[in-house]
Design a protein around this motif. Structure first.
Motif, short mmCIF file in Angstrom:
data_model
loop_
_atom_site.label_atom_id
_atom_site.label_comp_id
_atom_site.label_asym_id
_atom_site.label_seq_id
_atom_site.Cartn_x
_atom_site.Cartn_y
_atom_site.Cartn_z
N ASP A 111 0.82 -1.13 0.16
CA ASP A 111 0.08 -0.06 0.03
C ASP A 111 0.90 1.39 -0.05
O ASP A 111 2.13 1.17 0.74
CB ASP A 111 -1.04 0.06 1.31
CG ASP A 111 -1.89 -1.02 1.34
OD1 ASP A 111 -2.62 -1.18 0.26
OD2 ASP A 111 -2.05 -1.88 2.12
N PHE A 112 0.43 2.33 -0.73
CA PHE A 112 1.16 3.41 -0.70
C PHE A 112 0.34 4.81 -0.43
O PHE A 112 -0.96 4.77 -0.69
CB PHE A 112 1.46 3.80 -2.21
CG PHE A 112 2.82 3.25 -2.95
CD1 PHE A 112 3.70 3.92 -3.25
CD2 PHE A 112 3.09 1.76 -2.90
CE1 PHE A 112 5.00 3.30 -3.72
CE2 PHE A 112 4.17 1.19 -3.21
CZ PHE A 112 5.09 2.03 -3.76
N LYS B 221 -4.06 7.70 -1.49
CA LYS B 221 -3.65 6.20 -1.13
C LYS B 221 -3.77 5.46 -2.34
O LYS B 221 -4.87 5.36 -3.09
CB LYS B 221 -4.46 5.67 -0.22
CG LYS B 221 -4.43 4.04 0.25
CD LYS B 221 -5.46 3.31 1.11
CE LYS B 221 -5.26 1.95 0.99
NZ LYS B 221 -6.65 1.23 1.83
N LEU B 222 -2.65 4.59 -2.66
CA LEU B 222 -2.95 3.57 -3.96
C LEU B 222 -2.68 2.16 -3.27
O LEU B 222 -1.64 1.79 -2.73
CB LEU B 222 -1.65 3.72 -4.54
CG LEU B 222 -1.52 5.11 -5.40
CD1 LEU B 222 -0.19 5.43 -6.25
CD2 LEU B 222 -2.61 5.44 -6.36
N PRO B 223 -3.89 1.57 -3.35
CA PRO B 223 -3.94 0.28 -2.43
C PRO B 223 -3.01 -0.96 -3.35
O PRO B 223 -2.54 -0.57 -4.51
CB PRO B 223 -5.17 -0.08 -2.79
CG PRO B 223 -5.97 1.08 -3.00
CD PRO B 223 -5.06 1.98 -3.76
N ALA B 224 -2.51 -1.82 -2.59
CA ALA B 224 -1.52 -2.79 -2.92
C ALA B 224 -2.05 -3.26 -4.39
O ALA B 224 -3.23 -3.54 -4.44
CB ALA B 224 -1.22 -3.82 -1.97
N GLY B 225 -1.25 -3.51 -5.30
CA GLY B 225 -1.62 -4.14 -6.67
C GLY B 225 -2.14 -3.20 -7.47
O GLY B 225 -2.56 -3.70 -8.74
N THR B 226 -2.35 -1.74 -7.37
CA THR B 226 -2.91 -0.78 -8.12
C THR B 226 -1.83 -0.51 -9.30
O THR B 226 -0.67 -0.18 -8.83
CB THR B 226 -3.36 0.44 -7.36
OG1 THR B 226 -4.18 -0.14 -6.44
CG2 THR B 226 -3.86 1.41 -8.24
N ILE B 227 -2.14 -0.63 -10.50
CA ILE B 227 -1.56 -0.18 -11.60
C ILE B 227 -1.82 1.25 -11.88
O ILE B 227 -2.91 1.66 -11.80
CB ILE B 227 -1.78 -0.73 -12.73
CG1 ILE B 227 -1.32 -2.28 -12.83
CG2 ILE B 227 -0.88 -0.27 -14.04
CD1 ILE B 227 -1.60 -3.13 -14.19
N VAL C 175 -12.38 16.08 2.42
CA VAL C 175 -11.32 15.17 2.52
C VAL C 175 -11.64 13.85 2.61
O VAL C 175 -10.86 12.72 3.07
CB VAL C 175 -10.32 15.66 3.50
CG1 VAL C 175 -9.82 16.96 3.26
CG2 VAL C 175 -11.02 15.33 5.15
N SER C 176 -12.83 13.35 2.57
CA SER C 176 -13.65 12.26 3.00
C SER C 176 -13.72 10.95 1.52
O SER C 176 -14.36 10.23 1.71
CB SER C 176 -14.89 12.11 3.54
OG SER C 176 -15.92 13.01 2.54
N SER C 177 -13.09 11.66 0.56
CA SER C 177 -13.13 10.54 -0.41
C SER C 177 -12.55 9.31 -0.44
O SER C 177 -11.50 9.41 0.08
CB SER C 177 -12.62 11.42 -1.72
OG SER C 177 -12.61 10.60 -3.17
N GLU C 178 -13.10 8.37 -0.93
CA GLU C 178 -12.52 7.02 -0.82
C GLU C 178 -11.59 6.72 -1.65
O GLU C 178 -10.83 5.91 -1.59
CB GLU C 178 -13.67 5.98 -0.79
CG GLU C 178 -14.48 5.93 0.57
CD GLU C 178 -15.63 4.81 0.43
OE1 GLU C 178 -15.47 4.08 -0.62
OE2 GLU C 178 -16.31 4.79 1.35
N SER C 179 -11.42 7.54 -2.93
CA SER C 179 -10.59 7.19 -3.96
C SER C 179 -9.92 8.40 -4.65
O SER C 179 -8.91 8.26 -5.31
CB SER C 179 -11.21 6.38 -5.01
OG SER C 179 -12.25 7.00 -5.59
N GLU C 180 -10.20 9.51 -4.22
CA GLU C 180 -9.73 10.76 -4.89
C GLU C 180 -8.73 11.56 -4.08
O GLU C 180 -8.65 11.44 -2.89
CB GLU C 180 -10.77 11.73 -5.27
CG GLU C 180 -11.91 11.45 -6.18
CD GLU C 180 -12.68 12.32 -6.48
OE1 GLU C 180 -12.66 13.35 -6.25
OE2 GLU C 180 -13.69 12.10 -7.50
N PRO C 181 -7.70 12.35 -4.62
CA PRO C 181 -6.72 12.96 -3.94
C PRO C 181 -7.25 13.80 -3.07
O PRO C 181 -8.51 14.51 -3.34
CB PRO C 181 -5.63 13.59 -4.88
CG PRO C 181 -5.92 12.88 -6.02
CD PRO C 181 -7.48 12.36 -6.23
N PHE C 182 -6.73 14.30 -2.00
CA PHE C 182 -7.12 15.07 -0.87
C PHE C 182 -6.07 16.21 -0.86
O PHE C 182 -4.92 15.74 -0.81
CB PHE C 182 -7.98 14.75 0.31
CG PHE C 182 -6.96 13.76 1.09
CD1 PHE C 182 -6.09 14.14 1.97
CD2 PHE C 182 -7.05 12.41 0.83
CE1 PHE C 182 -5.45 13.31 2.72
CE2 PHE C 182 -6.30 11.50 1.43
CZ PHE C 182 -5.37 12.05 2.45
#
Length: 465
Positions: free
Chosen positions: A95-96, A127-133, A250-257
């Motif tokens: 995870d990044f 956040k870039l979850p593990a395995g994300t290209i 800042v509560s997005s689950e996938s977008e930058p904050f």
């Protein structure tokens, strides 16, 4: 002879001055080496470097001191690329948490059924979850892109494995690891076509490599496939439909904050403290991480404080300064197992003695603040820090000085009488001297010796500062 004497004296003074300077520098170097909480910018391993940029990994925290055993599965990676360059697609078994330190970029994140591109800049975090290209392009015309990554591997503690989608002679594509039969069946095509379209950079034929370089009109090494140059037209293509970081929430689950999109949690004329905790962001909640950014104005001080649960990994991004951290006397050494109870008891007795760990900060330096360890940071020039907090949920930051959030001021008067050599009235008066909160002038106020004697010191961990 009389003419030579002054010259010889000047030479002697010069040698003495040079020797003293070398001694001071040597002492500072020795102090830095003995300070387990400091990781100078040279404590890095270069994973990749070419004319377009570099990727560097900081030394493992738990290899520096056993006090960082709980950080054995966390690594810090720095990514730097020149204008109009692209970090080619890859995924990692980790995870990044990605934070942009400077520059402007286009980050593209792939999922099996979708593709999202984001315009990101200084302060943006995702956040870039593990395995994300994913792939990252520097879209700026002049400024280098600098990114800091907190890495949490999911396979082996502290060890990161990267899988490149495109390859070269020195960096193979993970597709090349499959057998010919598997590739032909998977893509429903002849292996020669698969090799030509997806794997051709890994062919050994020198003439083929020369033709490939000519076709791309580039003159760079085979290793350069990790970070490559891109044209303005390619940048514009990548920019199409790219979103900006979420400024509303800042509560997005996938977008930058962005750390700076919200008001700082602490602020005055001496500095600003921005922070996003796992309670406020689902991307951080899953990993129990907080992210903060601290701006300390020149000549100012982030007042002494400690974190109740979180261990902070802090990077000096811009400016210069100094930090002081209060720890145990034996924390500058790897702890040794005691062979008998008597030696162990003596070691515990020694460990109760506090010690000040002090170090100068320059851009690229990293320092670690374990939970419960009081720390203060001063700035000799405008100082910008970015930090990741581990074990962050329900963390409480307790200040030891200042008008607000000063935990010492909450102590009952009767307990102050017992805890400190001064009376409770003297302690309260001393605490009220500092009218600022969180940040203050780093130059202490001059008090007359008589006044200082009458007030009496607060003999505790504060004396270590």
């Amino acid at each position: 002879m009389t003419m030579k004497a002054p010259f010889q004296l000047l030479m002697l003074l010069g040698i003495v001055f040079l020797a003293s300077s070398v001694c001071v520098s040597s002492r500072q170097h020795d102090q830095d080496q003995e300070n387990p909480f400091l990781f100078k910018s040279n404590r890095v391993q270069t994973l990749f470097e070419n004319e377009n940029g570099h990727i560097r990994l900081l030394q493992r925290f738990d290899k520096r001191s056993q006090i960082f055993e709980n950080l054995q599965n966390y690594r810090l990676l720095e990514y730097n690329s020149k204008p109009h360059t692209l970090f080619l697609p890859q995924h990692n078994d980790a995870d990044f948490i990605l934070a942009v330190l400077s520059g402007k970029a286009i980050l593209t994140v792939l999922t099996p059924n979708d593709r999202n591109s984001f315009n990101i800049e200084r302060g943006d975090t995702i956040k870039l979850p593990a395995g994300t290209i994913a792939y990252l392009a520097n879209r700026d015309d002049k400024e280098d892109l600098k990114v800091l990554d907190l890495i949490i591997p999911v396979n082996r503690p502290g060890q990161l494995q990267s899988f490149l989608l495109s390859g070269s002679e020195n960096h193979q594509s993970f597709l090349s690891g499959f057998s010919k039969n598997i590739l032909e069946a998977s893509f429903n095509a002849d292996y020669e076509e698969i090799e030509r379209v997806l794997l051709e950079e890994q062919k050994k034929d020198p003439q083929h490599r020369r033709d490939l370089r000519d076709r791309r009109k580039r003159h760079q090494s085979e290793e350069a496939n990790v970070i490559v140059k891109v044209s303005r037209e390619q940048i514009e293509e990548l920019s199409k439909n790219a979103k900006s970081s979420s400024k509303k929430s800042v509560s997005s689950e996938s977008e930058p904050f962005n750390l700076g999109d919200r008001n700082p949690i602490y602020s005055n004329k001496f500095g600003n403290f921005f922070e996003i905790t796992p309670e406020k962001n689902p991307q951080l909640q899953d990993l129990d991480i907080l992210v903060n950014a601290v701006e300390i104005k020149e000549g100012s001080l982030l007042l002494p404080h400690y974190n109740s649960r979180a261990t902070l990994i802090v990077t000096a991004v811009e400016g210069k300064g100094e930090f002081e951290l209060v720890g145990q006397r034996n924390e500058n050494q790897q702890e040794q197992r005691e062979e008998d109870e008597e030696d162990e008891e003596e070691g515990q007795e020694r460990s109760r003695q506090v010690q000040r760990y002090k170090a100068r900060l320059s851009p690229g330096d990293v320092f670690v603040i374990p939970a419960g360890h009081p720390v203060a940071v001063s700035a000799s020039s405008n100082l910008y820090l970015v930090g990741f907090g581990i074990n962050a949920e329900n963390n409480q930051r307790n200040f030891l000085a200042g008008e607000e959030h000063n935990v010492i001021s909450q102590i009952h008067r009767s307990v102050k009488e017992l805890a400190f050599p001064g009376s409770a009235q003297q302690v309260d008066k001393l605490l009220k001297n500092q009218k600022q909160s969180y940040f203050a002038n780093a130059q202490p106020q001059k008090w007359e010796e008589e006044s200082q004697r009458k007030k009496g010191p607060i003999s505790s961990i504060l004396e270590a500062f």
